[in-house]
Design an enzyme around this catalytic site. Structure first.
Site, mmCIF file in Angstrom:
data_model
loop_
_atom_site.group_PDB
_atom_site.id
_atom_site.type_symbol
_atom_site.label_atom_id
_atom_site.label_comp_id
_atom_site.label_asym_id
_atom_site.label_seq_id
_atom_site.Cartn_x
_atom_site.Cartn_y
_atom_site.Cartn_z
ATOM 1 C CB ALA A 65 2.943 -0.228 5.435
ATOM 2 C CD GLU A 111 0.240 -2.867 12.151
ATOM 3 O OE1 GLU A 111 0.875 -2.612 11.114
ATOM 4 O OE2 GLU A 111 0.735 -2.776 13.289
ATOM 5 C CD GLU A 131 3.166 -6.483 9.437
ATOM 6 O OE1 GLU A 131 2.666 -7.611 9.657
ATOM 7 O OE2 GLU A 131 2.498 -5.430 9.475
HETATM 8 C C1 HXC Z 1 3.366 -2.239 -2.147
HETATM 9 C C2 HXC Z 1 1.969 -3.816 -3.010
HETATM 10 C C3 HXC Z 1 1.670 -4.302 -1.713
HETATM 11 C C4 HXC Z 1 2.287 -3.657 -0.608
HETATM 12 C C5 HXC Z 1 0.578 -5.486 -3.131
HETATM 13 N N1 HXC Z 1 1.265 -4.577 -3.849
HETATM 14 N N2 HXC Z 1 0.802 -5.334 -1.826
HETATM 15 N N3 HXC Z 1 2.803 -2.801 -3.199
HETATM 16 N N4 HXC Z 1 3.137 -2.641 -0.885
HETATM 17 N N5 HXC Z 1 2.048 -4.005 0.668
HETATM 18 C C6 HXC Z 1 1.301 -4.424 -5.316
HETATM 19 C C7 HXC Z 1 2.112 -5.516 -5.980
HETATM 20 O O1 HXC Z 1 3.487 -5.224 -5.937
HETATM 21 C C8 HXC Z 1 1.546 -5.459 -7.381
HETATM 22 O O2 HXC Z 1 2.114 -4.372 -8.061
HETATM 23 C C9 HXC Z 1 0.079 -5.119 -7.146
HETATM 24 O O3 HXC Z 1 -0.002 -4.553 -5.842
HETATM 25 C C10 HXC Z 1 -0.818 -6.354 -7.183
HETATM 26 O O4 HXC Z 1 -0.279 -7.301 -6.279
HETATM 27 P P1 HXC Z 1 -0.040 -8.853 -6.656
HETATM 28 O O5 HXC Z 1 0.949 -9.381 -5.687
HETATM 29 O O6 HXC Z 1 0.294 -8.977 -8.110
HETATM 30 O O7 HXC Z 1 -1.498 -9.450 -6.389
HETATM 31 P P2 HXC Z 1 -1.877 -10.951 -5.975
HETATM 32 O O8 HXC Z 1 -1.046 -11.931 -6.743
HETATM 33 O O9 HXC Z 1 -3.356 -11.015 -6.076
HETATM 34 O O10 HXC Z 1 -1.430 -11.091 -4.440
HETATM 35 C C11 HXC Z 1 -2.094 -10.342 -3.453
HETATM 36 C C12 HXC Z 1 -1.266 -10.371 -2.127
HETATM 37 C C13 HXC Z 1 0.176 -9.920 -2.410
HETATM 38 C C14 HXC Z 1 -1.287 -11.785 -1.562
HETATM 39 C C15 HXC Z 1 -1.986 -9.437 -1.137
HETATM 40 O O11 HXC Z 1 0.128 -8.673 -3.162
HETATM 41 C C16 HXC Z 1 0.991 -9.678 -1.187
HETATM 42 O O12 HXC Z 1 1.460 -10.621 -0.549
HETATM 43 N N6 HXC Z 1 1.236 -8.402 -0.857
HETATM 44 C C17 HXC Z 1 2.099 -8.014 0.269
HETATM 45 C C18 HXC Z 1 1.381 -8.292 1.576
HETATM 46 C C19 HXC Z 1 2.267 -7.892 2.752
HETATM 47 O O13 HXC Z 1 3.365 -8.453 2.937
HETATM 48 N N7 HXC Z 1 1.809 -6.937 3.526
HETATM 49 C C20 HXC Z 1 2.568 -6.421 4.681
HETATM 50 C C21 HXC Z 1 3.458 -5.299 4.225
HETATM 51 S S1 HXC Z 1 4.510 -4.772 5.525
HETATM 52 P P3 HXC Z 1 2.880 -4.600 -9.480
HETATM 53 O O14 HXC Z 1 3.398 -3.241 -9.794
HETATM 54 O O15 HXC Z 1 3.908 -5.638 -9.264
HETATM 55 O O16 HXC Z 1 1.764 -5.062 -10.398
HETATM 56 C C22 HXC Z 1 3.554 -3.805 6.470
HETATM 57 C C23 HXC Z 1 4.283 -3.200 7.620
HETATM 58 C C24 HXC Z 1 3.377 -2.443 8.483
HETATM 59 O O17 HXC Z 1 2.404 -3.610 6.258
HETATM 60 C C25 HXC Z 1 4.131 -1.659 9.455
HETATM 61 C C26 HXC Z 1 3.271 -0.717 10.196
HETATM 62 C C27 HXC Z 1 2.312 0.051 9.410
#
Ligand code: HXC
Length: 257
Positions: A65, A111, A131
């Site tokens: 998300a 999910e 998360e």
């Molecule tokens: C918003 C996101 C994002 C996310 C990535 N981006 N994931 N933006 N929400 N979930 C954005 C980054 O900020 C970045 O934008 C761009 O996408 C590229 O990401 P990078 O991190 O630079 O890429 P990389 O180094 O290849 O790493 C990939 C990754 C990492 C390992 C997937 O992006 C990551 O850890 N993302 C978050 C994963 C996460 O925690 N997901 C769960 C979210 S909570 P900029 O502008 O900086 O270039 C959730 C709650 C669900 O899902 C609840 C119910 C639905």
């Protein structure tokens, strides 16, 4: 209908939705989930569509998300707006939905894939519910669905640490139906979707309902429901055609209704 966060196409009897927010690795924001529901509404209503395929990019199915959208949310707002309530509509669809996953399927992205009827994974896919590392928990059914699929031990292992698993571990523990080479993912998934779309619509939708019953109630109730659906299938022209074609040694031609 034009979409900002999706590409929506039709390939024969298959509806294809490609998540398309490359700048955010397909992170799922409110607009994306609303547009996805609109696209699925359209396919659900369209009698020409027999199966839906949801996919992302080579790098990410969806990285979660949208954290940037969620960061400043507070409890009363999430409760009053029923935040995540509309996500569940994806799981309520009656036509089959396949998720074709390459790259990251994390958090809400995983999910979303778990709400689909089954997942075909590229060998590049990675699945996780990280998360806990953000100080929150999954909220779109991930805890329930993952635990039912993989059992308590592996679910705890993944959820409490936030670790992800690769496509092969996901296949071993029953999260994905099969793993294919990344460059063949779309072709394989489309082939599977076309096969499903060519079957009897009634039989396919009844099957989906029966399988979903497995998670919803007791075994006795599920067995009764399955038997009743089996009996009901004899009211359909597709049953006559399917069995007749077998006896006549010809290929069945199923109707669209
Ligand atoms: C918003 C996101 C994002 C996310 C990535 N981006 N994931 N933006 N929400 N979930 C954005 C980054 O900020 C970045 O934008 C761009 O996408 C590229 O990401 P990078 O991190 O630079 O890429 P990389 O180094 O290849 O790493 C990939 C990754 C990492 C390992 C997937 O992006 C990551 O850890 N993302 C978050 C994963 C996460 O925690 N997901 C769960 C979210 S909570 P900029 O502008 O900086 O270039 C959730 C709650 C669900 O899902 C609840 C119910 C639905």
């Amino acid at each position: 209908m034009t979409y900002q966060t999706l590409l929506v196409e039709q390939a024969g009897a298959v509806g294809l939705v490609t998540l398309n927010r490359p700048e955010a690795l397909n992170a799922i924001n409110t607009q994306l989930i609303d547009e996805l529901n609109q696209a699925l509404d359209g396919f659900e209503r369209d009698p020409a569509i027999g199966c839906v395929l949801v996919t992302g990019s080579a790098k990410a199915f969806a990285a979660g998300a949208d954290v940037k959208e969620m960061a400043t949310l507070c409890f009363p707002g999430t409760y009053l707006d029923d935040f995540l309530g509309r996500w569940d509509r994806v799981a309520q669809r009656r036509k089959p939905i396949i998720a074709a996953v390459a790259g990251h399927a994390l958090g809400g992205g995983f999910e979303l894939a778990l709400m689909c009827d089954f997942i075909i994974a590229a060998d590049s896919a990675r699945f996780g519910l990280p998360e806990v590392k953000l100080g929150v928990i999954p909220g779109a059914g991930g805890v329930q669905r993952l635990t039912r699929l993989v059992g308590r031990a592996k679910a705890m292992d993944m959820l409490l640490s936030g670790r992800s698993m690769d496509a092969f571990e996901a296949e071993r523990c029953g999260v994905v139906a099969r793993v294919v080479p990344a460059d063949e993912l779309l072709e394989e998934a489309m082939d599977s979707a076309q096969r499903i779309a060519a079957q009897s619509r009634t039989a396919v939708m009844m099957l989906k309902e029966c399988v979903n019953r497995v998670d919803e109630g007791s075994l006795a109730e599920g067995l009764r429901f399955e038997r009743r659906m089996f009996q009901a299938v004899f009211a359909t022209p597709d049953q006559k055609e399917g069995m007749g074609a077998f006896i006549d040694k010809r290929k069945a031609e199923f109707g669209k209704a």
